[in-house]
Design a protein around this motif. Structure first.
Motif, PDB file in Angstrom:
ATOM      1  N   VAL A  76       0.849  -1.202   0.000  1.00  0.00           N
ATOM      2  CA  VAL A  76       0.000   0.000   0.000  1.00  0.00           C
ATOM      3  C   VAL A  76       0.880   1.248   0.000  1.00  0.00           C
ATOM      4  N   GLY A  77       1.881   1.278   0.860  1.00  0.00           N
ATOM      5  CA  GLY A  77       2.786   2.424   0.918  1.00  0.00           C
ATOM      6  C   GLY A  77       3.556   2.614  -0.380  1.00  0.00           C
ATOM      7  N   LEU A  78       3.996   1.519  -0.965  1.00  0.00           N
ATOM      8  CA  LEU A  78       4.714   1.572  -2.238  1.00  0.00           C
ATOM      9  C   LEU A  78       3.813   2.151  -3.326  1.00  0.00           C
ATOM     10  N   VAL A  79       2.585   1.677  -3.398  1.00  0.00           N
ATOM     11  CA  VAL A  79       1.645   2.189  -4.396  1.00  0.00           C
ATOM     12  C   VAL A  79       1.350   3.665  -4.137  1.00  0.00           C
ATOM     13  N   ASP A  80       1.202   4.041  -2.884  1.00  0.00           N
ATOM     14  CA  ASP A  80       0.987   5.465  -2.568  1.00  0.00           C
ATOM     15  C   ASP A  80       2.109   6.319  -3.160  1.00  0.00           C
ATOM     16  N   ARG A  81       3.350   5.876  -2.981  1.00  0.00           N
ATOM     17  CA  ARG A  81       4.492   6.637  -3.506  1.00  0.00           C
ATOM     18  C   ARG A  81       4.502   6.640  -5.034  1.00  0.00           C
ATOM     19  N   LEU A  82       4.140   5.520  -5.645  1.00  0.00           N
ATOM     20  CA  LEU A  82       4.096   5.455  -7.109  1.00  0.00           C
ATOM     21  C   LEU A  82       2.988   6.345  -7.670  1.00  0.00           C
ATOM     22  N   VAL A  83       1.870   6.448  -6.951  1.00  0.00           N
ATOM     23  CA  VAL A  83       0.787   7.342  -7.366  1.00  0.00           C
ATOM     24  C   VAL A  83       1.264   8.792  -7.301  1.00  0.00           C
ATOM     25  N   LEU A  84       1.963   9.139  -6.225  1.00  0.00           N
ATOM     26  CA  LEU A  84       2.484  10.510  -6.089  1.00  0.00           C
ATOM     27  C   LEU A  84       3.445  10.864  -7.222  1.00  0.00           C
ATOM     28  N   GLU A  85       4.186   9.890  -7.699  1.00  0.00           N
ATOM     29  CA  GLU A  85       5.126  10.102  -8.809  1.00  0.00           C
ATOM     30  C   GLU A  85       4.441   9.998 -10.177  1.00  0.00           C
ATOM     31  N   LYS A  86       3.130   9.749 -10.153  1.00  0.00           N
ATOM     32  CA  LYS A  86       2.328   9.615 -11.382  1.00  0.00           C
ATOM     33  C   LYS A  86       2.813   8.478 -12.284  1.00  0.00           C
ATOM     34  N   LEU A  87       3.248   7.392 -11.629  1.00  0.00           N
ATOM     35  CA  LEU A  87       3.696   6.205 -12.356  1.00  0.00           C
ATOM     36  C   LEU A  87       2.610   5.143 -12.428  1.00  0.00           C
ATOM     37  N   GLN A  89      -1.795   4.334 -11.270  1.00  0.00           N
ATOM     38  CA  GLN A  89      -3.067   4.890 -10.804  1.00  0.00           C
ATOM     39  C   GLN A  89      -3.916   3.771 -10.224  1.00  0.00           C
ATOM     40  N   ARG A  90      -4.740   4.156  -9.287  1.00  0.00           N
ATOM     41  CA  ARG A  90      -5.719   3.215  -8.725  1.00  0.00           C
ATOM     42  C   ARG A  90      -6.994   3.356  -9.544  1.00  0.00           C
ATOM     43  N   VAL A  91      -7.560   2.216  -9.934  1.00  0.00           N
ATOM     44  CA  VAL A  91      -8.789   2.207 -10.725  1.00  0.00           C
ATOM     45  C   VAL A  91      -9.761   1.234 -10.064  1.00  0.00           C
ATOM     46  N   ALA A  92     -10.973   1.681  -9.804  1.00  0.00           N
ATOM     47  CA  ALA A  92     -11.976   0.799  -9.212  1.00  0.00           C
ATOM     48  C   ALA A  92     -12.269  -0.353 -10.167  1.00  0.00           C
ATOM     49  N   VAL A 100      -9.773  -2.465  -5.809  1.00  0.00           N
ATOM     50  CA  VAL A 100      -9.034  -1.455  -6.561  1.00  0.00           C
ATOM     51  C   VAL A 100      -7.931  -2.155  -7.342  1.00  0.00           C
ATOM     52  N   ASN A 101      -7.838  -1.809  -8.612  1.00  0.00           N
ATOM     53  CA  ASN A 101      -6.768  -2.333  -9.459  1.00  0.00           C
ATOM     54  C   ASN A 101      -5.702  -1.260  -9.619  1.00  0.00           C
ATOM     55  N   ILE A 102      -4.464  -1.708  -9.717  1.00  0.00           N
ATOM     56  CA  ILE A 102      -3.337  -0.808  -9.895  1.00  0.00           C
ATOM     57  C   ILE A 102      -2.847  -0.959 -11.330  1.00  0.00           C
ATOM     58  N   ARG A 103      -2.813   0.147 -12.058  1.00  0.00           N
ATOM     59  CA  ARG A 103      -2.379   0.172 -13.462  1.00  0.00           C
ATOM     60  C   ARG A 103      -1.262   1.185 -13.646  1.00  0.00           C
TER      61      ARG A 103
END
Length: 139
Positions: A76-87, A89-92, A100-103
C-alpha cells in the motif's frame, strides 16, 4: 529423511559461485539503472510486476505484495508513492467496486519501457555466460 545426494564437486562449487556473482552483477546493474531513471529498485520491480502480470495489465494490492514478497501494508505504501510520482493509478474494479486495481500510467509505461530495453540488452550480453555457468552446475 533427506534423499541420498551425490557430493558437490569443486568445479560445481566454482560454477555456483560464478553464477551467484553474475546474478549479483546483474542486480547491481538493475539497481543502478532504476536509480538513474529516478526510481528505487523496489519501484522498478513494482512497475514490472504490474506490466508483466500474467493475462492482464493490472494487479490488486494483494497480488503486488505477493509478487514482490512484501507485506500488504508495505505494498500500500509503495503504491501510494508510485501514485504521487504519477507512475501508477488506482482504478476501481468493474467487477467489484470494493476492489481497486493498480495500473501503470503513460508515464509509468514510458519509464518501464526504457528500463526494460536496458535490461533486455544487458541480459543479451550476459546470457551466454549464464548459460555456460548453469551447464557447469549440472556436471
Amino acid at each position: 529423511m533427506m534423499p541420498n545426494r551425490r557430493p558437490i564437486s569443486k568445479s560445481q562449487y566454482e560454477s555456483l559461485a560464478a553464477f551467484r556473482f553474475s546474478l549479483r552483477k546483474f542486480l547491481r546493474f538493475s539497481e543502478e539503472a532504476a536509480g538513474a531513471a529516478g526510481l528505487t529498485p523496489q519501484q522498478h520491480q513494482a512497475l514490472l510486476a504490474i506490466k508483466g502480470f500474467p493475462g492482464r495489465d493490472y494487479v490488486t494490492i494483494g497480488e503486488l505484495a505477493e509478487r514482490l514478497q512484501i507485506k500488504h501494508h508495505s505494498a500500500v505504501g509503495l503504491v501510494d508513492r508510485l501514485v504521487l510520482e504519477k507512475l501508477v493509478q488506482r482504478v476501481a474494479s468493474a467487477e467489484d467496486r470494493r476492489c481497486v486495481n493498480i495500473r501503470l500510467t503513460s508515464r509509468g509505461e514510458a519509464v518501464l519501457e526504457e528500463l526494460s530495453a536496458l535490461h533486455r540488452e544487458q541480459l543479451r550480453r550476459i546470457g551466454p555466460e549464464l548459460s555456460t555457468l548453469l551447464q557447469g552446475l549440472g556436471q
